[in-house]
Design a protein around this motif. Structure first.
Motif, mmCIF file in Angstrom:
data_model
loop_
_atom_site.group_PDB
_atom_site.id
_atom_site.type_symbol
_atom_site.label_atom_id
_atom_site.label_comp_id
_atom_site.label_asym_id
_atom_site.label_seq_id
_atom_site.Cartn_x
_atom_site.Cartn_y
_atom_site.Cartn_z
ATOM 1 N N LYS A 47 -10.477 -13.516 -1.736
ATOM 2 C CA LYS A 47 -10.482 -14.959 -1.888
ATOM 3 C C LYS A 47 -10.834 -15.316 -3.325
ATOM 4 O O LYS A 47 -11.835 -14.863 -3.861
ATOM 5 N N GLU A 394 -7.550 -21.759 3.022
ATOM 6 C CA GLU A 394 -7.755 -21.621 4.461
ATOM 7 C C GLU A 394 -6.986 -22.701 5.223
ATOM 8 O O GLU A 394 -6.336 -22.427 6.237
ATOM 9 N N LYS A 398 -3.778 -22.269 7.876
ATOM 10 C CA LYS A 398 -3.915 -22.825 9.221
ATOM 11 C C LYS A 398 -2.810 -23.825 9.518
ATOM 12 O O LYS A 398 -2.137 -23.755 10.563
#
Length: 409
Positions: A47, A394, A398
């Motif tokens: 990340k 993130e 999603k």
């Protein structure tokens, strides 16, 4: 970036395979050995970490512009003016070099925002050079790299044309509040287009997704932010401020239209041919495409500003933090904010020109385009525009998964 004219061979491949333009370009370049394993890096890398002010300062490359009259620029394919007789020549770039003495290495290697991010993220995270002094990324990705601290700010004194001539609607964006990190290269609108030879006017997303006479004759874009941005507006939600529940409601609205057979397919730029032929009656469309379709002889393709509003987006010039020719890059950015140069580019690429004064200059470059509202929108049109909010990695994963479950992209 959404669209530029393709070669006949490339367009034929799009028509035969149904690939989006970006996927086609990625495949063509990969076949030529020009694309690194960007997607794999994006998916498997650690990340990215946001840099603090001290880390940002430590990453900035030493500027060699005073001794090295050169710079390297990454842009999307077919997104600049070209010579009418030789598409390998780029008149505005040649004129820049003649004016400044700065040689520009211009590379058309930004074929997809995520792919490009995947190729450069490890180097930028480690403060290592990516051998580029300018890169062009769409708003949502530009906001990500700005937030991570991976770009250098402009010196306002070095970009007076940019400071003076950037459209007011593109200043002080939430992710670049002081307008010193990203210079819009071109902008565009996402709205509705319909073929008047096969249907009447389609005024809203609700009509597009529910009107009985359009059943099985509708296409929506496979780009999540464009399609769901408009659907969010149709639900009375702001694409710049939506919640998870809002997003889920928008996906459900699209799903109902898919399940009922209203939506025929999700597309990239390949909707253009079907719309022109009348195989698709109406669709979610990009403004640059509609300009090209409407210009064809006998065309009945018409642009519509949906009742609930438009999605506006920009592709932005950014200076990577480790870049070593910042002053040269600033000269180039400022050069393209000269209204006459901006009009020259806009006359080729057919997207919204982000430069004040370019509309007047277009009267000398191509008078027919000077009054085109999809290149030079009026104040009333701009007041109806909305931007899709920046997503974290993130959130992006999603939301993309939810959209792809409906679109099959």
């Amino acid at each position: 970036m959404r669209n530029s004219p393709l070669s006949p061979e490339a367009q034929a491949l799009i028509n035969a395979t149904g690939l989006s333009r970006r996927n086609l370009m990625r495949g063509l370049l990969a076949g030529a050995g020009m694309v690194a394993t960007g997607g794999a890096l994006a998916a498997c890398g650690t990340k990215p970490a946001k840099k603090n002010e001290a880390e940002k300062a430590a990453c900035v490359g030493a500027d060699a512009s005073s001794s090295e009259k050169k710079l390297s620029w990454s842009n999307w394919p077919l997104y600049i003016d070209v010579d009418a007789n030789d598409d390998k020549k780029r008149p505005s770039l040649d004129a820049f070099t003649q004016k400044t003495g700065i040689a520009v290495t211009y590379t058309e290697d930004v074929n997809d925002n995520n792919e490009f991010f995947g190729k450069v993220r490890n180097q930028l995270q480690a403060c290592q050079s990516i051998d580029r002094d300018i890169m062009v990324l769409t708003d949502w990705m530009a906001s990500r790299v700005v937030n991570l601290g991976w770009v250098q700010p402009f010196d306002p004194a070095k970009v007076p044309n940019f400071t003076k001539n950037l459209l007011s609607t593109l200043k002080n964006r939430p992710w670049d509040k002081d307008t010193t990190h990203a210079a819009p290269w071109q902008s565009g609108l996402t709205g509705i287009a319909y073929n008047g030879a096969v249907t009447g006017e389609v005024r809203s997303i609700d009509e597009l997704l529910t009107r009985p006479d359009l059943k099985g004759k509708v296409a929506v874009l496979s780009e999540m932010r464009d399609t769901l941005g408009l659907v969010l507006l149709s639900l009375g939600k702001d694409p710049a401020k939506f919640t998870d529940a809002d997003f889920d409601a928008a996906v459900e609205k699209v799903k109902k239209a898919v399940d009922s057979g209203q939506i025929r397919k999700f597309t990239g730029n390949d909707y253009k041919e079907d719309l022109a032929k009348g195989d698709i009656a109406a669709c979610v469309a990009w403004s640059g495409d509609v300009i090209q379709l409407a210009a064809q002889e006998g065309s009945k393709v018409t642009w519509v500003t949906p009742e609930d509003g438009l999605i506006v987006w920009s592709d932005n010039m950014l200076i990577p933090a480790p870049a070593t020719h910042k002053a040269n890059a600033e000269q180039l950015i400022d050069y393209y904010y000269d209204p006459m140069i901006a009009a020259q580019v806009a006359a080729t690429v057919n997207y919204i020109c982000p430069v004040q004064g370019a509309q007047q200059a277009m009267e000398k470059v191509n008078p027919d385009l000077a009054t085109n509202p999809l290149i030079f929108p009026d104040a009333a049109t701009l007041a109806k525009t909305h931007s899709f909010r920046a997503l974290s990695e993130e959130e992006d994963k999603k939301y993309a998964a939810k959209f792809e479950a409906v679109s099959g992209a």
